[in-house]
Design a protein around this motif. Structure first.
Motif, PDB file in Angstrom:
ATOM      1  N   GLY A  70       2.274   8.384   1.282  1.00 37.92           N
ATOM      2  CA  GLY A  70       2.764   6.998   1.237  1.00 37.92           C
ATOM      3  C   GLY A  70       3.838   6.747   2.279  1.00 37.92           C
ATOM      4  N   ALA A  71       4.732   7.732   2.438  1.00 34.99           N
ATOM      5  CA  ALA A  71       5.783   7.583   3.460  1.00 34.99           C
ATOM      6  C   ALA A  71       5.182   7.569   4.861  1.00 34.99           C
ATOM      7  CB  ALA A  71       6.801   8.710   3.330  1.00 34.99           C
ATOM      8  N   SER A  72       4.144   8.368   5.084  1.00 30.69           N
ATOM      9  CA  SER A  72       3.536   8.375   6.416  1.00 30.69           C
ATOM     10  C   SER A  72       2.804   7.066   6.703  1.00 30.69           C
ATOM     11  CB  SER A  72       2.595   9.566   6.570  1.00 30.69           C
ATOM     12  OG  SER A  72       1.473   9.427   5.723  1.00 30.69           O
ATOM     13  N   ILE A  73       2.200   6.446   5.688  1.00 31.44           N
ATOM     14  CA  ILE A  73       1.574   5.123   5.876  1.00 31.44           C
ATOM     15  C   ILE A  73       2.638   4.114   6.299  1.00 31.44           C
ATOM     16  CG2 ILE A  73       0.438   3.195   4.702  1.00 31.44           C
ATOM     17  CD1 ILE A  73      -0.929   5.285   2.906  1.00 31.44           C
ATOM     18  N   LEU A 118       0.819  -1.213   0.000  1.00 32.23           N
ATOM     19  CA  LEU A 118       0.000   0.000   0.000  1.00 32.23           C
ATOM     20  C   LEU A 118       0.855   1.267   0.000  1.00 32.23           C
ATOM     21  CD1 LEU A 118      -2.782   1.364   0.157  1.00 32.23           C
ATOM     22  CD2 LEU A 118      -2.629   1.148   2.637  1.00 32.23           C
ATOM     23  N   PRO A 119       1.850   1.388   0.913  1.00 33.30           N
ATOM     24  CA  PRO A 119       2.692   2.589   0.836  1.00 33.30           C
ATOM     25  C   PRO A 119       3.467   2.678  -0.476  1.00 33.30           C
ATOM     26  CG  PRO A 119       3.106   1.421   2.887  1.00 33.30           C
ATOM     27  CD  PRO A 119       2.195   0.578   2.071  1.00 33.30           C
ATOM     28  N   GLY A 120       3.903   1.544  -1.014  1.00 36.23           N
ATOM     29  CA  GLY A 120       4.636   1.553  -2.281  1.00 36.23           C
ATOM     30  C   GLY A 120       3.780   2.033  -3.439  1.00 36.23           C
ATOM     31  N   VAL A 121       2.535   1.579  -3.466  1.00 32.70           N
ATOM     32  CA  VAL A 121       1.636   2.000  -4.541  1.00 32.70           C
ATOM     33  C   VAL A 121       1.341   3.497  -4.426  1.00 32.70           C
ATOM     34  CG1 VAL A 121      -0.735   1.762  -5.401  1.00 32.70           C
ATOM     35  CG2 VAL A 121       0.638  -0.273  -4.923  1.00 32.70           C
ATOM     36  N   VAL A 122       1.132   3.990  -3.218  1.00 30.97           N
ATOM     37  CA  VAL A 122       0.845   5.416  -3.022  1.00 30.97           C
ATOM     38  C   VAL A 122       2.053   6.261  -3.445  1.00 30.97           C
ATOM     39  CG1 VAL A 122       0.298   7.180  -1.300  1.00 30.97           C
ATOM     40  CG2 VAL A 122      -0.887   4.992  -1.237  1.00 30.97           C
ATOM     41  N   VAL A 123       3.251   5.853  -3.054  1.00 30.04           N
ATOM     42  CA  VAL A 123       4.455   6.598  -3.444  1.00 30.04           C
ATOM     43  C   VAL A 123       4.616   6.562  -4.966  1.00 30.04           C
ATOM     44  CG1 VAL A 123       6.982   6.590  -3.327  1.00 30.04           C
ATOM     45  CG2 VAL A 123       5.645   6.351  -1.242  1.00 30.04           C
ATOM     46  N   LEU A 124       4.392   5.409  -5.569  1.00 29.70           N
ATOM     47  CA  LEU A 124       4.495   5.301  -7.026  1.00 29.70           C
ATOM     48  C   LEU A 124       3.470   6.210  -7.722  1.00 29.70           C
ATOM     49  CD1 LEU A 124       5.863   3.897  -9.413  1.00 29.70           C
ATOM     50  CD2 LEU A 124       4.085   2.142  -9.257  1.00 29.70           C
ATOM     51  N   ALA A 125       2.264   6.286  -7.179  1.00 31.54           N
ATOM     52  CA  ALA A 125       1.248   7.176  -7.752  1.00 31.54           C
ATOM     53  C   ALA A 125       1.683   8.631  -7.641  1.00 31.54           C
ATOM     54  CB  ALA A 125      -0.091   6.965  -7.047  1.00 31.54           C
ATOM     55  N   GLY A 126       2.317   9.010  -6.543  1.00 32.27           N
ATOM     56  CA  GLY A 126       2.826  10.375  -6.388  1.00 32.27           C
ATOM     57  C   GLY A 126       3.915  10.692  -7.380  1.00 32.27           C
ATOM     58  N   VAL A 127       4.815   9.740  -7.590  1.00 31.56           N
ATOM     59  CA  VAL A 127       5.898   9.957  -8.553  1.00 31.56           C
ATOM     60  C   VAL A 127       5.322  10.079  -9.959  1.00 31.56           C
ATOM     61  CG1 VAL A 127       7.931   8.887  -9.603  1.00 31.56           C
ATOM     62  CG2 VAL A 127       7.661   8.865  -7.125  1.00 31.56           C
ATOM     63  N   LEU A 128       4.349   9.228 -10.282  1.00 33.00           N
ATOM     64  CA  LEU A 128       3.710   9.321 -11.611  1.00 33.00           C
ATOM     65  C   LEU A 128       2.984  10.652 -11.793  1.00 33.00           C
ATOM     66  CD1 LEU A 128       2.284   5.713 -12.159  1.00 33.00           C
ATOM     67  CD2 LEU A 128       4.160   6.824 -13.375  1.00 33.00           C
ATOM     68  N   ALA A 129       2.344  11.140 -10.750  1.00 33.13           N
ATOM     69  CA  ALA A 129       1.662  12.434 -10.843  1.00 33.13           C
ATOM     70  C   ALA A 129       2.671  13.550 -11.098  1.00 33.13           C
ATOM     71  CB  ALA A 129       0.873  12.706  -9.559  1.00 33.13           C
ATOM     72  N   MET A 130       3.839  13.463 -10.479  1.00 29.43           N
ATOM     73  CA  MET A 130       4.851  14.498 -10.701  1.00 29.43           C
ATOM     74  C   MET A 130       5.407  14.430 -12.125  1.00 29.43           C
ATOM     75  SD  MET A 130       6.997  14.887  -7.146  1.00 29.43           S
ATOM     76  CE  MET A 130       7.331  13.187  -6.786  1.00 29.43           C
ATOM     77  N   VAL A 131       5.624  13.212 -12.625  1.00 31.69           N
ATOM     78  CA  VAL A 131       6.220  13.054 -13.950  1.00 31.69           C
ATOM     79  C   VAL A 131       5.221  13.422 -15.050  1.00 31.69           C
ATOM     80  CG1 VAL A 131       7.140  11.341 -15.578  1.00 31.69           C
ATOM     81  CG2 VAL A 131       7.897  11.343 -13.202  1.00 31.69           C
ATOM     82  N   VAL A 132       4.004  12.951 -14.936  1.00 30.04           N
ATOM     83  CA  VAL A 132       3.008  13.150 -15.982  1.00 30.04           C
ATOM     84  C   VAL A 132       2.501  14.595 -16.001  1.00 30.04           C
ATOM     85  CG1 VAL A 132       0.690  12.483 -16.766  1.00 30.04           C
ATOM     86  CG2 VAL A 132       2.313  10.742 -16.023  1.00 30.04           C
ATOM     87  N   GLY A 133       2.270  15.179 -14.829  1.00 30.27           N
ATOM     88  CA  GLY A 133       1.703  16.529 -14.774  1.00 30.27           C
ATOM     89  C   GLY A 133       2.628  17.583 -15.328  1.00 30.27           C
ATOM     90  N   GLY A 134       3.819  17.628 -14.869  1.00 31.40           N
ATOM     91  CA  GLY A 134       4.807  18.569 -15.358  1.00 31.40           C
ATOM     92  C   GLY A 134       4.644  19.995 -14.858  1.00 31.40           C
ATOM     93  N   SER A 135       3.512  20.367 -14.317  1.00 25.35           N
ATOM     94  CA  SER A 135       3.315  21.740 -13.835  1.00 25.35           C
ATOM     95  C   SER A 135       3.760  21.842 -12.375  1.00 25.35           C
ATOM     96  CB  SER A 135       1.838  22.137 -13.968  1.00 25.35           C
ATOM     97  OG  SER A 135       1.049  21.364 -13.091  1.00 25.35           O
ATOM     98  N   PRO A 136       3.969  23.068 -11.887  1.00 22.48           N
ATOM     99  CA  PRO A 136       4.348  23.224 -10.477  1.00 22.48           C
ATOM    100  C   PRO A 136       3.282  22.671  -9.529  1.00 22.48           C
ATOM    101  CG  PRO A 136       4.756  25.269 -11.661  1.00 22.48           C
ATOM    102  CD  PRO A 136       4.042  24.345 -12.612  1.00 22.48           C
ATOM    103  N   GLU A 137       2.000  22.803  -9.896  1.00 20.82           N
ATOM    104  CA  GLU A 137       0.941  22.257  -9.045  1.00 20.82           C
ATOM    105  C   GLU A 137       0.996  20.733  -9.014  1.00 20.82           C
ATOM    106  OE1 GLU A 137       0.297  24.448 -11.558  1.00 20.82           O
ATOM    107  OE2 GLU A 137       0.015  26.246 -10.340  1.00 20.82           O
ATOM    108  N   ALA A 138       1.288  20.108 -10.123  1.00 20.57           N
ATOM    109  CA  ALA A 138       1.405  18.650 -10.186  1.00 20.57           C
ATOM    110  C   ALA A 138       2.597  18.169  -9.361  1.00 20.57           C
ATOM    111  CB  ALA A 138       1.535  18.194 -11.637  1.00 20.57           C
ATOM    112  N   LEU A 139       3.689  18.948  -9.378  1.00 21.52           N
ATOM    113  CA  LEU A 139       4.850  18.582  -8.550  1.00 21.52           C
ATOM    114  C   LEU A 139       4.511  18.652  -7.072  1.00 21.52           C
ATOM    115  CD1 LEU A 139       7.770  20.352 -10.463  1.00 21.52           C
ATOM    116  CD2 LEU A 139       7.227  17.910 -10.386  1.00 21.52           C
ATOM    117  N   GLU A 140       3.793  19.701  -6.666  1.00 23.60           N
ATOM    118  CA  GLU A 140       3.407  19.818  -5.256  1.00 23.60           C
ATOM    119  C   GLU A 140       2.427  18.724  -4.859  1.00 23.60           C
ATOM    120  OE1 GLU A 140       1.925  23.718  -4.434  1.00 23.60           O
ATOM    121  OE2 GLU A 140       3.810  24.683  -4.961  1.00 23.60           O
TER     122      GLU A 140
END
Length: 122
Positions: free
Chosen positions: A41-44, A10-32
């Motif tokens: 994910g890290a807190s889980i 579960l934490p791995g999937v959440v962290v992976l989803a965050g990384v994908l959101a940063m890569v795919v979005g490309g905007s400053p809001e997507a990075l945040e």
């Protein structure tokens, strides 16, 4: 199996989803937003880690209580070797002449008790 899913997957999937959101979005809001998802994910993972540490302390306390109960019943700790049985009491009678190899009787000086040592004079 279920614990491994909650603890690691579960934490791995959440962290992976965050990384994908940063890569795919490309905007400053997507990075945040992606960084926030990675932090979730890290807190889980950290909550699971702290819970496991707490449970380990309870398990050690239960093992200590069981060892103390064993000591109360048997007079020794569970990891100690069993004490040998005490030797049989000595026969105070003089050995008969017909038994070869029997120990010689122990003699003590008259007037002295074996239980009370001599006090120094002075």
């Amino acid at each position: 199996m279920v614990l491994k899913v909650v603890r690691y997957w579960l934490p791995g999937v959440v962290v992976l989803a965050g990384v994908l959101a940063m890569v795919v979005g490309g905007s400053p809001e997507a990075l945040e937003g992606g960084a926030a998802i990675v932090g979730a994910g890290a807190s889980i993972w950290l909550i699971n880690l702290l819970f496991r540490i707490g449970v380990t302390g309870d398990r050690e306390r239960d093992e200590e209580d069981a060892a103390r109960a064993y000591f109360d019943r048997h007079g020794r700790w569970p990891d100690e070797a069993a004490r040998p049985a005490p030797p049989p009491p000595h026969n105070r009678e003089a050995p008969s002449a017909g038994h070869p190899g029997s120990p010689a009787p122990q003699r003590r000086p008259p007037g002295r008790s074996p239980a009370r040592p001599r006090r120094p004079q002075g």
